[in-house]
Motif scaffolding. Sequence first.
Motif, mmCIF file in Angstrom:
data_model
loop_
_atom_site.group_PDB
_atom_site.id
_atom_site.type_symbol
_atom_site.label_atom_id
_atom_site.label_comp_id
_atom_site.label_asym_id
_atom_site.label_seq_id
_atom_site.Cartn_x
_atom_site.Cartn_y
_atom_site.Cartn_z
ATOM 1 N N GLY A 114 0.801 -1.331 -0.018
ATOM 2 C CA GLY A 114 -0.110 -0.158 0.003
ATOM 3 C C GLY A 114 0.797 1.178 0.029
ATOM 4 O O GLY A 114 0.307 2.055 -0.514
ATOM 5 N N ASP A 122 1.013 11.615 -5.056
ATOM 6 C CA ASP A 122 1.352 11.201 -6.385
ATOM 7 C C ASP A 122 0.927 12.394 -7.499
ATOM 8 O O ASP A 122 0.551 13.311 -6.985
ATOM 9 N N SER A 129 1.947 -0.822 7.437
ATOM 10 C CA SER A 129 1.027 0.270 7.088
ATOM 11 C C SER A 129 1.296 1.700 7.952
ATOM 12 O O SER A 129 0.443 2.088 8.640
ATOM 13 N N HIS A 176 3.090 1.650 -9.092
ATOM 14 C CA HIS A 176 3.732 0.759 -7.865
ATOM 15 C C HIS A 176 3.929 -0.668 -8.425
ATOM 16 O O HIS A 176 4.635 -1.266 -8.053
ATOM 17 N N PRO A 214 0.206 7.957 -1.926
ATOM 18 C CA PRO A 214 0.711 6.572 -1.952
ATOM 19 C C PRO A 214 1.930 6.072 -2.380
ATOM 20 O O PRO A 214 2.475 5.251 -2.454
ATOM 21 N N GLU A 250 3.190 5.487 7.498
ATOM 22 C CA GLU A 250 3.854 6.440 6.573
ATOM 23 C C GLU A 250 4.196 7.650 7.371
ATOM 24 O O GLU A 250 3.501 8.021 8.222
#
Length: 338
Positions: A4, A134, A78, A172, A128, A80
């Motif tokens: 992810g 992005d 998970s 990705h 992401p 970030e």
Amino acid sequence: MAAGAGGLLAATALLLAVAGPRPAPAELTDGNSEHLKREHSLMKPYQGAGSAAMPLWDFQGSTMVTSQYVRLTPDERSREGSIWNRMPCFLKDWELHVHFKIHGAGKKNLHGDGLALWYTQERLVPGPVFGSKDNFHGLAIFLDTYPNDEATERVFPYISAMVNNGSLTYDHSKDGRWTELAGCTADLRNQNHDTFLAIRYSRGRLTVMTDVEDKNEWKNCIDIAGVQLPTGYFFGASAGTGDLSDNHDIISMKLFQLMVEHPLEDETVDWTKIEPSVSLLKSPKDNVDDPTGNFRSGPLTGWKVFLLLLCALLGIIVCAVVGAVVFQKRQERNKRFY
């Protein structure tokens, strides 16, 4: 990513990595303090360590500031995090030295996802792409530690560069291969010694070099000409984990101003209005992986073969028609002599 979650030292080159003078295979900035831009640099001791306030820098997500490092993500799934300079950079020529550490308990191919270094218009926007946005505007250098594309021949960890004007999406599933300008393999994870990366942008040339082998010397990774980056963007770093994880630490980010002469016509350019772009002889999509970590020209795909055969057929037809016309005229010329 695992689940992810875009010129350095080319002709002129590097000298100082982060922690003082270091031998280099080529000349670099001299690292003198007058060339260090402290307003764009992150160094120990970190002011505001352990609190939610840091002068000149903002952070978000899972980022934690300690006395020894800035941890963008812990070795947990998970997560970030990112850290961004508050001051836009108006230097036309610069060099960024990053002291980092990527480490964790995961064994080979059981860790991820990686770290990204940014020079972009946007800041503090989670997303992401290694924990950040992005379709960004500017430059990204990805330190990717997990191979999402099972068919890839490249060896990970893998460093790549991407320049975006907001229209490109990072893929990705292909580890960003379709939008990658260049890249190299670098054994930068779980090292017991310091690991460094240097990014130089000067007169349209982007160069990336690494010092991850404990040899106190820089190794070429990326060298691209024709890169256009505007001034007024922000430096930052981000990282993300998915089903697999790692600690992603930034120890320091030091920005140096490069004293470079520019043509007189550059004085009339508004560098804040330039659109991020790269002048390439071919699209990055025409590149495929090489086991050495470099690029080679892609194989002939079906439509390329069709076009080649069509051009060959048209060439034969044109030659046949021209030959027939020439032959007919010669026959008519010969008849006049009888």
